[in-house]
Motif scaffolding. Sequence first.
Motif, PDB file in Angstrom:
ATOM      1  N   PHE A   1      -6.959   4.232  14.320  1.00 25.61           N
ATOM      2  CA  PHE A   1      -6.235   3.289  15.189  1.00 25.61           C
ATOM      3  C   PHE A   1      -5.195   2.513  14.377  1.00 25.61           C
ATOM      4  N   LEU A   2      -5.609   1.980  13.210  1.00 22.84           N
ATOM      5  CA  LEU A   2      -4.705   1.211  12.351  1.00 22.84           C
ATOM      6  C   LEU A   2      -3.621   2.109  11.771  1.00 22.84           C
ATOM      7  N   ALA A   3      -3.974   3.351  11.456  1.00 23.23           N
ATOM      8  CA  ALA A   3      -3.007   4.287  10.886  1.00 23.23           C
ATOM      9  C   ALA A   3      -1.915   4.630  11.895  1.00 23.23           C
TER      10      ALA A   3
ATOM     11  N   PRO B   1       2.837   1.069   7.651  1.00 19.89           N
ATOM     12  CA  PRO B   1       3.927   1.443   8.580  1.00 19.89           C
ATOM     13  C   PRO B   1       3.473   2.029   9.914  1.00 19.89           C
ATOM     14  N   GLY B   2       2.414   2.888   9.901  1.00 14.06           N
ATOM     15  CA  GLY B   2       2.006   3.522  11.146  1.00 14.06           C
ATOM     16  C   GLY B   2       3.056   4.489  11.646  1.00 14.06           C
ATOM     17  N   VAL B   3       2.983   4.831  12.948  1.00 14.59           N
ATOM     18  CA  VAL B   3       3.952   5.739  13.575  1.00 14.59           C
ATOM     19  C   VAL B   3       4.824   4.923  14.514  1.00 14.59           C
ATOM     20  N   PRO B   4       6.147   4.907  14.314  1.00 14.13           N
ATOM     21  CA  PRO B   4       7.022   4.108  15.181  1.00 14.13           C
ATOM     22  C   PRO B   4       6.822   4.462  16.648  1.00 14.13           C
ATOM     23  N   GLY B   5       6.752   3.435  17.484  1.00 14.77           N
ATOM     24  CA  GLY B   5       6.612   3.653  18.924  1.00 14.77           C
ATOM     25  C   GLY B   5       5.185   3.734  19.409  1.00 14.77           C
ATOM     26  N   VAL B   6       4.202   3.790  18.490  1.00 15.20           N
ATOM     27  CA  VAL B   6       2.790   3.823  18.894  1.00 15.20           C
ATOM     28  C   VAL B   6       2.231   2.405  18.849  1.00 15.20           C
ATOM     29  N   GLY B   7       1.751   1.953  19.990  1.00 13.01           N
ATOM     30  CA  GLY B   7       1.138   0.630  20.078  1.00 13.01           C
ATOM     31  C   GLY B   7      -0.334   0.738  20.411  1.00 13.01           C
ATOM     32  N   ASP B   8      -0.936  -0.392  20.791  1.00 11.91           N
ATOM     33  CA  ASP B   8      -2.370  -0.420  21.070  1.00 11.91           C
ATOM     34  C   ASP B   8      -2.767   0.603  22.134  1.00 11.91           C
ATOM     35  N   LYS B   9      -2.055   0.594  23.278  1.00 15.85           N
ATOM     36  CA  LYS B   9      -2.477   1.431  24.405  1.00 15.85           C
ATOM     37  C   LYS B   9      -2.289   2.914  24.113  1.00 15.85           C
TER      38      LYS B   9
ATOM     39  N   ILE C   1      -7.090  11.232  13.572  1.00 22.84           N
ATOM     40  CA  ILE C   1      -5.799  11.703  13.068  1.00 22.84           C
ATOM     41  C   ILE C   1      -5.796  13.227  12.870  1.00 22.84           C
ATOM     42  N   ASP C   2      -6.842  13.746  12.217  1.00 24.88           N
ATOM     43  CA  ASP C   2      -6.893  15.193  11.947  1.00 24.88           C
ATOM     44  C   ASP C   2      -6.878  15.982  13.245  1.00 24.88           C
ATOM     45  N   ALA C   3      -7.683  15.541  14.218  1.00 25.37           N
ATOM     46  CA  ALA C   3      -7.759  16.257  15.507  1.00 25.37           C
ATOM     47  C   ALA C   3      -6.419  16.184  16.233  1.00 25.37           C
ATOM     48  N   ILE C   4      -5.753  15.020  16.148  1.00 25.04           N
ATOM     49  CA  ILE C   4      -4.466  14.861  16.838  1.00 25.04           C
ATOM     50  C   ILE C   4      -3.441  15.852  16.274  1.00 25.04           C
ATOM     51  N   TYR C   5      -3.388  15.974  14.911  1.00 23.64           N
ATOM     52  CA  TYR C   5      -2.396  16.856  14.319  1.00 23.64           C
ATOM     53  C   TYR C   5      -2.724  18.335  14.527  1.00 23.64           C
TER      54      TYR C   5
ATOM     55  N   GLU D   1       4.373  12.437  10.265  1.00 20.81           N
ATOM     56  CA  GLU D   1       3.021  12.796   9.844  1.00 20.81           C
ATOM     57  C   GLU D   1       2.680  12.219   8.468  1.00 20.81           C
ATOM     58  N   GLU D   2       3.582  12.368   7.516  1.00 19.98           N
ATOM     59  CA  GLU D   2       3.307  11.875   6.163  1.00 19.98           C
ATOM     60  C   GLU D   2       3.060  10.364   6.182  1.00 19.98           C
ATOM     61  N   GLN D   3       3.863   9.649   6.982  1.00 19.87           N
ATOM     62  CA  GLN D   3       3.703   8.189   7.095  1.00 19.87           C
ATOM     63  C   GLN D   3       2.357   7.842   7.724  1.00 19.87           C
ATOM     64  N   ALA D   4       1.947   8.627   8.721  1.00 21.17           N
ATOM     65  CA  ALA D   4       0.652   8.391   9.373  1.00 21.17           C
ATOM     66  C   ALA D   4      -0.493   8.629   8.395  1.00 21.17           C
ATOM     67  N   ARG D   5      -0.359   9.702   7.575  1.00 25.10           N
ATOM     68  CA  ARG D   5      -1.415  10.022   6.599  1.00 25.10           C
ATOM     69  C   ARG D   5      -1.515   8.921   5.526  1.00 25.10           C
ATOM     70  N   ILE D   6      -0.347   8.465   5.060  1.00 25.57           N
ATOM     71  CA  ILE D   6      -0.355   7.375   4.068  1.00 25.57           C
ATOM     72  C   ILE D   6      -0.967   6.115   4.678  1.00 25.57           C
ATOM     73  N   SER D   7      -0.615   5.833   5.927  1.00 27.97           N
ATOM     74  CA  SER D   7      -1.159   4.659   6.622  1.00 27.97           C
ATOM     75  C   SER D   7      -2.671   4.750   6.733  1.00 27.97           C
ATOM     76  N   TYR D   8      -3.170   5.977   6.981  1.00 26.02           N
ATOM     77  CA  TYR D   8      -4.616   6.190   7.070  1.00 26.02           C
ATOM     78  C   TYR D   8      -5.292   5.828   5.746  1.00 26.02           C
ATOM     79  N   THR D   9      -4.698   6.275   4.661  1.00 28.79           N
ATOM     80  CA  THR D   9      -5.262   5.995   3.326  1.00 28.79           C
ATOM     81  C   THR D   9      -5.228   4.492   3.037  1.00 28.79           C
TER      82      THR D   9
END
Length: 922
Positions: free
Chosen positions: A179-181, A191-199, A211-215, A240-248
């Motif tokens: 969720f935070l990633a 950073p997360g993914v631009p345009g992705v909010g809570d909902k 994240i893995d299942a989504i990709y 994707e790379e930004q999302a993975r870094i955010s996850y870490t």
Amino acid sequence: MSNNQNPPFILVDGSSYLFRAFHGLPPLTNSKGQDTGAIYGVINMLRSLIKQYHPSHIAVVFDAKGKTFRDEIYKEYKANRPQMPDELRSQIEPLHNIIRAMGLPIIIEDGVEADDVIGTLAHAATAKGIDTLISTGDKDMAQLVNKHVMLINTMTNQLLDVEGVKEKFGIPPELVVDFLALKGDKVDNIPGVPGVGDKSAQALLNGIGGIDAIYKNLDKIADLGFRGSKTLAVKMQEYEEQARISYTLATISLDVKLEYTPETLTPTQPDNDALKHLFAEYEFKRWHSEIASEVAADASAKESSGAVAPDTAPVSDISADNYETIFSEADFDRWLEKLKAAPLIAFDTETTSLDYMEAQLVGVSFCTAPGEAAYVPVAHDYPDAPEQLNRDWVLAKLKPLLEDENIKKVGQHIKYDKNVLANYDITLRGIAFDTMLESYVLNSTATRHDMDSLALAYLSHKTIHFEEIAGKGAKQLTFNQIALEEAAPYAAEDADITFRLHQILWEKLRKEEKLKTILVDIEVPLSSVLSRMEQSGVLIDSQQLKQQSQTLAKRIIELEKAVHEQAGETFNLGSTKQLQQILFEKLAIPVLKKTPKGAPSTSEEVLQELALEYPIPKMIMDYRGMTKLKSTYTDKLPKMINHRTGRVHTSYHQAVTATGRLSSTDPNLQNIPIRTEEGRRVRQAFVPREGYKIVAADYSQIELRIMAHLSQDKGLLSAFSEGKDIHKATAAEVFGVALEDVTSDQRRSAKAINFGLIYGMSAFGLSRQLAIPRHDAQLYMNLYFERYPGVLQYMDETRQHAKEKGYVETVLGRRLYLPDIKASNGARRKGAERAAINAPMQGTAADIIKMAMLKVDEWITQHAKQDVHMMMQVHDELVFEIKEHLVEEYKEKIVSLMQQAANLSVPLVVEAGVGENWDEAH
């Protein structure tokens, strides 16, 4: 883990609470200028946590200095966080010292964050089946929650278990990192993914998985049907790379190498001597008193077992052993003789209500020496209550003693007791002291002046609190319903503590001649004057107020519609959040100031400035003013009319403001606006009784006159002595024109300078008030100080005196302490310096009107009696009811007495008006 269990292992996120306490609580400093607010907030939270859970294993974890492994992964991690302010940094070491003295293990691990240490220890505890409670305000920690781990936000007392995480985030704990990633975290600059909010993050995670299942299933995103889902897959792929870094970055480590385990982190015995010293140094008076009491109790216990020398006495040796509850006439008569013979009596009433006009007497208590106290119950009426002495009989016996001027009494806020007794036709006389006023005169800002606070501060004694015997909230008992086994010790203790407090406070005051004089000659006699005013009350035209309420209601609706039209949509004008959205997002009005939490401010000050350029802020101010006027006065005042007297009875408070000014509540007479037509209309509803007129007498420009006296500036002294219009005279000096050539604009500017300076206004403040460039405002101030150099000298000397002494004084010697005068925070220090300049003037004005009230009351008592009633005191104004045929004669007398209240280097001027209502007379 059940919410009711006491988990054996507690982990405290010290860094989270340190920042929250610093940014969320009011700033505090000790007398040396050391910042202490964050220390206080964190320690208060820890004490509450320990008291609630009594943990057998605990650790307080803080972030270490320097970078962590996350900084190596992503250089911008937490890059948007401002540098730690000096006033917070200076509190870290003292905080650590206090926590260690409390016997709590502190953990600070280099290279990792507090979150990672907490995650590792919670994970290790879970593996062993140990229940863990993590105390934090950090939402990221929700990823650690499982059947053995819960979070508690100690500042809100909110618990978060597995179901709580699902409810709060819309996802289970195991997906919190994902969720935070996805949505990112502005606080940590993830950073997360631009345009992705809570909902959209919730929809992705609940619809597909982590994240893995989504990709692995990007093609399924479009079918989820949330707003933007059709195009999100492309964006997810791009970032994707930004999302993975955010996850870490968002993942809390569970495998930090530590030298300790949950089983080894146990609290040790607190070092009370160290705590006593630390609490004294940082001036946490209540905690210091509690610790001092424990230290003394330990010493006393050792003494009784022969472990220490016999001269080690406990700090608080107050005991109820010698308290009596009086049920028989013989015992009452014995005590009556004791009271007559005593040089001083501590006296207190127990009643059914805090409203002195409605309160019924339930009992009285006395004390003649420390520890020798008695309670006389007369109206406890709970089922199976024992037989008590008849109230009328007791009061008839007490009346001569209570009304005897020569039998000296002391009370805690004794004005209340005087008012209650007045309902039973007893005039309490011989009031020699009041412990509330003694504490207030000694230092108005050191502590609250209620008995519980004073007992802790001066006697190191924790009193029986009313809620302990009466309960709380809607089910709270009134005193007549409380069983005597609990009520009697409480009531007798009140008298005993009052007596003991007086002994300590009076000893301190006796050494300070000026303070002693203020107490004995002003504050104590004034309480009786205020009591008479309160009992007399004021007459209100309720019909007129009801009509005003209707008019205000219409005007409020009109304003609401006008605001909605300007905004282009309807919204709740009372909602700060919605107002912020309309003003600063939709209308793009510039943000002038932010709240401590970083939101755009919509305070009165901000709206006032915005109103110069934008229409909505002015409308909002009018809306707020009218809704407050309606709810506080036009709607409420008619409901406050006493059924017995037909009048409204306020309560005047002598021990609330720092400067000595009186305040009032229920209703607050000091706060009725006079600058608006609607406010003045409320004053029209304050009317005299039949055959009387209202007379309002007001000191003219009293604080400026006090400034002239204090500064001894020749120009100001001359202007006032010659009876010149002071604002015109100032304008002539500042603008270099003849008195007769001063324009109305120049006079307005001079007035702003005159009043601005006595409140310590800066050139920036003056420029805003006059809507002129700052350079021009500074020029005006420079010219002012050139023409009135004595004022500048007074200000410089006053600031210096305040820094050296920690206080300033009124003309009479009332002390006004300034805790922030040495604060390391520049804004707070400047605020204290402004207060240092203004407080002597405001405090002297307060002293003068109090002395005027005493003079006028003495004249009324001796000569005018029922022909004049002193009804109200509001700032620098006294309001009277005077018999019609005596109005002119008595008005002149009152003006004369008020003008003689003090001898200053310039004349005091009082202006008085007459009318059929307060507004007309003002």
